[in-house]
Scaffold this active site. Structure first.
Site, short mmCIF file in Angstrom:
data_model
loop_
_atom_site.label_atom_id
_atom_site.label_comp_id
_atom_site.label_asym_id
_atom_site.label_seq_id
_atom_site.Cartn_x
_atom_site.Cartn_y
_atom_site.Cartn_z
CE LYS A 206 -67.96 10.36 -26.55
NZ LYS A 206 -69.25 9.80 -26.94
CD GLU A 212 -59.14 -2.81 -23.83
OE1 GLU A 212 -59.28 -1.70 -23.27
OE2 GLU A 212 -60.03 -3.68 -23.81
N GLY A 267 -68.98 6.72 -30.08
CA GLY A 267 -67.75 6.16 -30.64
C GLY A 267 -67.96 5.50 -31.99
NE ARG A 268 -73.25 1.93 -31.14
CZ ARG A 268 -73.26 2.21 -29.85
NH1 ARG A 268 -72.10 2.35 -29.22
NH2 ARG A 268 -74.38 2.38 -29.20
CD GLU A 353 -70.34 -0.85 -28.80
OE1 GLU A 353 -69.54 -1.44 -28.09
OE2 GLU A 353 -70.01 0.11 -29.52
CG HIS A 384 -64.84 -20.62 -53.06
ND1 HIS A 384 -64.86 -21.61 -54.01
CD2 HIS A 384 -65.08 -19.45 -53.71
CE1 HIS A 384 -65.07 -21.05 -55.20
NE2 HIS A 384 -65.21 -19.75 -55.05
CE LYS A 512 -64.86 -0.46 -21.58
NZ LYS A 512 -65.24 0.95 -21.64
C1 G6Q Z 1 -68.53 2.71 -29.46
C2 G6Q Z 1 -68.17 2.22 -28.17
C3 G6Q Z 1 -66.76 1.66 -28.05
C4 G6Q Z 1 -65.68 2.72 -27.91
C5 G6Q Z 1 -64.38 2.05 -27.49
C6 G6Q Z 1 -63.24 3.02 -27.36
O1 G6Q Z 1 -69.57 3.26 -29.70
O2 G6Q Z 1 -68.43 3.16 -27.22
O3 G6Q Z 1 -66.45 0.82 -29.12
O4 G6Q Z 1 -65.52 3.42 -29.09
O5 G6Q Z 1 -64.57 1.39 -26.27
O6 G6Q Z 1 -63.54 4.01 -26.45
P1 G6Q Z 1 -62.64 5.28 -26.33
O7 G6Q Z 1 -62.69 6.01 -27.62
O8 G6Q Z 1 -63.20 6.08 -25.21
O9 G6Q Z 1 -61.24 4.80 -26.05
#
Ligand code: G6Q
Length: 547
Positions: A206, A212, A267-268, A353, A384, A512
């Site tokens: 996003k 990463e 994002g989530r 989150e 198990h 971060k």
């Molecule tokens: C979700 C968070 C987080 C995010 C990641 C990736 O709600 O904001 O998990 O999706 O950090 O972020 P980008 O999509 O910006 O790379």
């Protein structure tokens, strides 16, 4: 802001919890033969049985009073209509608009976003079909056989969980892989068997700033260019999903290969957007639409059903009851359907989150426990491994059991065994077995008194452990869409009642920022001596050992 603790329903629930702690669910079942009818909901996408919770009619009435006092209905309306309820980021929360299959106009800043969404869906349709039908060619003219999605967190967990869950619906015209970890082992393992001429990368981010993802995308680009000897190949092998077009273009991705995202999608909650592109490529666009339809169906249920028959509202209130009022600190997600093997990881992010916070919307300290930690595993494997703890530890862990009436892959004799365990476990967790029963059982087996005295306490199961059971007919794009939306709305209701900002995630920023600083030290092989002694010791150890 008025604290939730001053609400009449809250105070009554606090007192009521003291009473209910003395009750045992098995007695509540004996007293009321209609308990299952009283505390279950039969909706088209699934059956929800919540009768195995430490509740009675009064509990539910008080919980519904709490929901009303917290104005859940008004908040729900605000979310669906695009009010800026993500207060700390000053954003609307409109993932529901992405699956608004009724296509009703949704106005945001005087713009009908339903049109934008349709356009984005058309772009996804066209692109996914091109790839699936082999019309999208790589730099050497070969069709794409493998898609690698590079993204992390919300840009990974949703699509990967869905891809895994709906494997049986894939025609395997393209293989879809996921890379999320910046540990090079993952991307190296994914790329090793692949032919660069036939691989398409989707860089899902996003913000298009996530270290990463950028590191993995750079590695993928080098891998491609090393094979093609030509950076013009990038346009044929890289697409991006991002709200930050500028960064994606600067990264080297062609403008026409960028799929849009919007700041009103967290994002989530983003698998319903172009972040779901790998799903559409894997399953076909129609299946992706079915996923959206399933979620839309649940959205309509959440919007229209009275609170007392509203599945997400009930799940949220029960979680608050179990955690905030009865003191449980974690919750297990236990799918019995193999397809859902990533569901607990997905819900861990979604709930923790969103609601793992300790100040109210106005920044005041919260005095009550908010959400539990979420964890889990496929139920059968868990049986198990860690179910011992669920049955006999002195921590109560409420659990959601999720299963399907029909398997997507029927293999003779398997499903009955699976489902027998599914039903038996919630029964055992609820009923338990007391010392008298244990002793009688051992005596009937001819055990000596000494043996019985020694072993009996260890065999006692106190029971009274709360579970919800969600029974789907079968895993399908539609039912999975409904299941995910069920939990999304549960999380929303929890957030409102607990007064936390469910749609921000400031808690991931601190680490971060520090990592960025430390990375500079690692790259330059220097060290900032102002670190605390533990961090200093660890980095020094690492730097002296590294070859
Ligand atoms: C979700 C968070 C987080 C995010 C990641 C990736 O709600 O904001 O998990 O999706 O950090 O972020 P980008 O999509 O910006 O790379």
């Amino acid at each position: 802001m008025t604290s939730r603790t001053s609400l009449a329903s809250w105070q009554k629930l606090t007192a009521h919890a003291q009473e209910m702690k003395k009750a045992h669910m098995s007695e509540l079942f004996s007293e009321n033969s209609k308990r299952f009818n009283d505390f279950s909901l039969n909706l088209p996408p699934f059956l929800l049985d919540y009768s195995k919770n430490l509740i009675n009619q009064q509990t539910m009435e008080l919980l519904f009073d709490l929901a009303k006092e917290c104005e859940i209905e008004a908040w729900r309306e605000k979310m669906f209509s695009g009010a800026r309820i993500n207060k700390t980021e000053d954003r609307a929360v409109l993932h529901t608009a992405l699956r608004n299959r009724s296509l009703t106009p949704i106005m945001l800043d005087s713009k009908n976003i339903t049109d934008d969404i349709q356009q984005a869906l058309n772009q996804m349709k066209e692109f996914s079909e091109k790839v699936r039908q082999g019309r999208w060619k790589g730099y050497s003219g070969k069709r794409i056989t493998d898609v690698v999605n590079i993204g992390v967190g919300g840009s990974n967990l949703g699509p990967q969980m869905v891809t895994e869950a709906l494997k049986q619906y894939s025609d395997n015209s393209v293989n879809v892989h996921y890379v999320s970890n910046v540990d090079g082992t993952q991307i190296a393992n994914v790329l090793r068997p692949l032919n660069p001429e036939k691989v398409l990368f989707i860089v899902s981010s996003k913000t298009f700033t996530t270290t990463e993802t950028m590191t993995n995308a750079n590695t993928a680009m080098k891998w491609l260019v090393a094979s093609s000897f030509d950076s013009s190949a990038i346009a044929k092998h890289f697409v991006a999903v991002s709200a930050n077009k500028k960064n994606a273009i600067n990264f080297g991705i062609a403008k026409e290969n960028i799929f849009d995202m919007w700041d009103w999608v967290g994002g989530r909650f983003s698998l319903w957007s172009a972040i779901g592109l790998p799903i559409a490529i894997d399953l076909g666009f129609e299946r992706f639409i079915e996923l959206l339809e399933g979620a839309h169906e649940l959205d309509n249920h959440f919007k229209d059903a009275p609170l007392e028959q509203n599945a997400p509202v009930i799940l949220a209130l029960l979680s608050i009851w179990n955690c905030t009022f009865l003191g449980a600190q974690s919750q297990a997600i236990l799918p019995y359907d193999q397809s859902l093997h990533m569901l607990s990881a997905y819900l861990q992010q979604a709930e923790m989150e969103s609601n793992g916070k300790s100040v109210t919307w106005d920044g005041e300290e919260i005095s009550y426990p908010t959400v539990p930690s979420i964890w889990g595993e496929l139920g059968i494997n868990g049986q198990h491994a860690f179910y011992q703890y669920l049955h006999q530890s002195n921590n109560i862990v409420p659990a959601d059991f999720i299963g399907s009436v029909e398997s997507v892959t029927p293999v003779q004799g398997h499903h009955e065994t699976l489902m027998a365990n599914f039903f038996a476990q919630t029964q055992a967790l609820m009923q338990g077995v007391n010392e008298e029963q244990v002793r009688a059982d051992l005596a009937a087996k001819g055990r000596t008194k000494d043996y019985i005295d020694k072993v009996a306490p260890h065999k006692v199961h106190k029971g009274n452990r709360p579970t919800n059971t969600i029974l789907l007919n079968q895993i399908s794009p539609r039912s999975l869409g409904s299941l995910i939306a069920l939990y999304e709305h549960k999380i929303f209701v929890q957030g409102i009642v607990l007064q936390v900002c469910s749609f921000d995630q400031w808690g991931v920023e601190l680490g971060k920022g520090l990592a960025n600083k430390i990375q500079k030290e690692l790259t330059k092989n220097t060290i900032n001596t102002e670190h605390d002694s533990s961090t200093l010791g660890l980095i020094t150890f690492y730097q002296t050992k590294i070859k």
